[in-house]
Design a protein around this motif. Structure first.
Motif, short mmCIF file in Angstrom:
data_model
loop_
_atom_site.label_atom_id
_atom_site.label_comp_id
_atom_site.label_asym_id
_atom_site.label_seq_id
_atom_site.Cartn_x
_atom_site.Cartn_y
_atom_site.Cartn_z
N UNK A 11 -5.87 -2.59 0.58
CA UNK A 11 -6.63 -3.60 1.31
C UNK A 11 -6.36 -3.58 2.79
N UNK A 12 -6.25 -4.75 3.36
CA UNK A 12 -6.11 -4.91 4.81
C UNK A 12 -4.66 -4.85 5.27
N UNK A 13 -3.73 -4.81 4.34
CA UNK A 13 -2.31 -4.93 4.68
C UNK A 13 -1.76 -3.83 5.60
N UNK A 14 -2.14 -2.55 5.46
CA UNK A 14 -1.63 -1.56 6.43
C UNK A 14 -2.07 -1.87 7.86
N UNK A 113 6.55 -9.66 7.07
CA UNK A 113 7.36 -9.46 5.87
C UNK A 113 6.53 -9.67 4.61
N UNK A 114 5.61 -10.62 4.61
CA UNK A 114 4.74 -10.85 3.46
C UNK A 114 3.87 -9.64 3.18
N UNK A 115 3.24 -9.09 4.23
CA UNK A 115 2.41 -7.90 4.05
C UNK A 115 3.25 -6.72 3.61
N UNK A 116 4.44 -6.59 4.19
CA UNK A 116 5.32 -5.48 3.82
C UNK A 116 5.74 -5.58 2.36
N UNK A 117 6.09 -6.78 1.91
CA UNK A 117 6.48 -6.99 0.51
C UNK A 117 5.31 -6.69 -0.42
N UNK A 119 2.77 -4.62 0.18
CA UNK A 119 2.57 -3.17 0.16
C UNK A 119 3.65 -2.48 -0.65
N UNK A 120 4.88 -2.93 -0.54
CA UNK A 120 5.97 -2.35 -1.30
C UNK A 120 5.71 -2.47 -2.81
#
Length: 133
Positions: A11-14, A113-117, A119-120
């Protein structure tokens, strides 16, 4: 076997991570210049960037040494930077309000951090799917 679409999976997270990284630099610059006379605090129009309102901007693509590499390009441009309107302007013309900048920086860090979590967890799921677990 069908190919995995990273755009659909992530999605848009990257894009959000890239913009949040740039925004943290801008907010840190504002904080660092809080005592500089005449300095004008700036911030990103984050929602506008993610909605694609700055698509006419100049793009800087990174070099790809292999056609299978994922293309990457700069997201933020000068047109997406906006001046912050102070609630209490300083006599020396500086528009940085340290409390607001620090709060925005902390919020930006949490959202990064939310987007990184997210994506992880997506990558872990994709990795499991590829291994057929």
């Amino acid at each position: 076997m069908t190919a995995i679409s990273f755009k659909n999976a992530l999605g848009i997270h990257p894009d959000a991570l890239r913009v949040r990284t740039e925004r943290s630099e801008i907010l840190a610059n504002n904080i660092a210049n809080s005592d500089t006379p005449g300095f004008k605090a700036r911030d990103l129009d984050f929602k506008g960037i993610l909605r694609g309102e700055y698509e006419s901007r100049d793009r800087m693509e990174l070099n790809r040494t292999n056609a299978r590499h994922i293309p990457a390009e700069a997201v933020v441009t000068e047109s997406s930077l906006k001046y912050r309107i102070p609630t209490q302007p300083a006599v020396d013309g500086n528009t940085v309000e340290t409390d607001i900048e620090q709060a925005q920086y902390a919020r930006n860090s949490l959202e990064f951090q939310s987007s990184f979590t997210f994506l992880n967890s997506k990558f872990k799921g994709l990795s499991k799917a590829l291994r057929s677990e």
